[in-house]
Design a protein around this motif. Structure first.
Motif, short mmCIF file in Angstrom:
data_model
loop_
_atom_site.label_atom_id
_atom_site.label_comp_id
_atom_site.label_asym_id
_atom_site.label_seq_id
_atom_site.Cartn_x
_atom_site.Cartn_y
_atom_site.Cartn_z
N VAL A 336 59.60 54.44 132.64
CA VAL A 336 58.87 55.70 132.44
C VAL A 336 58.99 56.16 131.00
O VAL A 336 58.00 56.61 130.38
N LYS A 337 60.19 56.05 130.44
CA LYS A 337 60.39 56.49 129.06
C LYS A 337 59.53 55.69 128.09
O LYS A 337 58.94 56.24 127.15
N SER A 338 59.41 54.36 128.32
CA SER A 338 58.61 53.51 127.41
C SER A 338 57.12 53.83 127.52
O SER A 338 56.35 53.61 126.57
N ALA A 339 56.70 54.34 128.69
CA ALA A 339 55.29 54.68 128.89
C ALA A 339 54.93 56.01 128.24
O ALA A 339 53.74 56.30 128.06
N PHE A 340 55.92 56.79 127.89
CA PHE A 340 55.67 58.10 127.28
C PHE A 340 56.54 58.23 126.04
O PHE A 340 57.59 58.90 126.07
N PRO A 341 56.15 57.58 124.97
CA PRO A 341 56.95 57.65 123.74
C PRO A 341 57.08 59.09 123.24
O PRO A 341 56.20 59.93 123.47
N THR A 342 58.17 59.33 122.55
CA THR A 342 58.44 60.66 122.04
C THR A 342 57.35 61.10 121.07
O THR A 342 56.97 60.34 120.18
N CYS A 343 56.86 62.30 121.29
CA CYS A 343 55.85 62.86 120.39
C CYS A 343 56.47 63.98 119.56
O CYS A 343 57.09 64.90 120.14
#
Length: 344
Positions: A336-343
């Motif tokens: 999940v974290k890799s699918a939503f990189p930090t913005c």
């Protein structure tokens, strides 16, 4: 005092048996003749099946007790059985209920004997509530001299108290802690919990047994020491001289991921806050104070567990299940974290 215990070989009742004999009381036990090796010398035995009412009435003929305590009752129909057996031959009948019967979730974090009895999660607790209702009805209608005792999580010198284990007991979790492997703690480990050493329970029980002021009463018997599950597990790790590696998992997820029925014991008890007021107990037993802090009690328990190979019961199924839960959730979080990189 002449006291009769039904059971007498469990975590709580073994300590009661030992304490009664140490204080010079006349102790009688009803059981099927198994596990007598764990009881201290000096007890008198009535061997038989308490569910065989006719045989028990015959075996009890001529006896009169200051107190009868049943540690085995789980269902309301057993209350009626005990009433048939013991009405008229005892000054006091003690029923061992459970603090799991108290309201879930609580409307007030402090639990007294007047806290409502309501637990929709656990059949065990619901049956204990039904048993209490039967007993109070008998007390009001017939004067049957009852006392209800509500213990919470009680441990002894051989069993480590934990939030969850497999079917084979505590050793698998203790081994994981010793090996510095991740240990599952339900929720976030911050709910408040109360642990009571069985020797403290036994001392309190001795003050309730034969006490005329306890008739018709329900009484909590717990320690006053309150800890979070994080503190409990950390204390265990500290005694083992290793760092703790907690892995937090939702109680509902643990239940859904089976094969264990964790919904009942977790939502029905162990992840709920449990802070007990023991004012009534201290009024009935002047001077009573729980004397075994958890750090001291668990130190002895862990020493016994680690030094006795017979207590070290492996549980490879539970161990593999824990590894699977930890691995699956760790991978899911990474995905999940890799699918939503930090913005930024």
């Amino acid at each position: 005092m002449k006291i009769l215990l039904i059971g007498g070989t469990g975590i709580i009742s073994t300590a009661v048996s030992r304490t009664m004999l140490e204080k010079g009381h006349e102790l009688w036990l009803i059981n099927r003749g198994t596990h007598n090796d764990v009881l201290p010398a000096g007890a008198h035995f009535i061997i038989g099946d308490i569910n065989d009412t006719d045989a028990m009435k015959s075996a009890l003929k001529g006896h009169y007790f200051d107190c009868v305590a049943d540690f085995t009752v789980l269902k309301p129909e057993q209350i009626n059985r005990d009433y048939q057996l013991f009405a008229g031959i005892t000054k006091q009948y003690i029923f061992i209920s459970s603090a799991s019967a108290y309201q879930k979730p609580l409307s007030c974090y402090e639990i007294t004997e007047s806290t409502p009895l309501y637990n929709p999660y656990w059949d065990y607790a619901q049956n204990k509530i039904s048993c209490e209702n039967e007993l109070m009805d008998l007390y009001r209608r017939t004067g049957f001299p009852i006392t209800i005792i509500r213990p919470s999580h009680t441990y002894d010198e051989y069993n480590v108290p934990l939030c969850i284990t497999g079917w084979k007991g505590c050793y698998s979790v203790v081994k994981r802690i010793r090996e510095e492997r991740p240990v599952i703690i339900p929720g976030d480990g911050t709910s408040l919990w109360t642990l009571t050493h069985n020797s403290d329970f036994a001392r309190a029980f001795l003050g309730i047994a034969g006490n005329p002021h306890a008739l018709g009463e329900a009484v909590n018997i717990t320690s006053d020491e309150v800890m979070t599950w994080n503190q409990i597990y950390k204390t265990i790790a500290d005694e083992l001289q290793v760092p703790l590696h907690p892995f937090y998992v939702s109680s509902l997820f643990l239940h859904q991921a089976g094969p264990y029925d964790f919904k009942s014991c977790l939502l029905g008890e162990r992840v709920q806050t449990a802070v007990f007021k023991n004012d009534k107990l201290k009024r009935l037993v002047p001077g009573f104070q729980a004397a075994v802090p958890f750090r001291n009690g668990i130190s002895t328990t862990l020493q016994n567990l680690i030094s006795d190979p017979q207590l070290q019961v492996e549980d490879p199924i539970f161990d593999s299940w824990c590894d699977s839960i930890i691995s699956t959730l760790t991978q899911a979080a990474a995905t999940v974290k890799s699918a939503f990189p930090t913005c930024i």
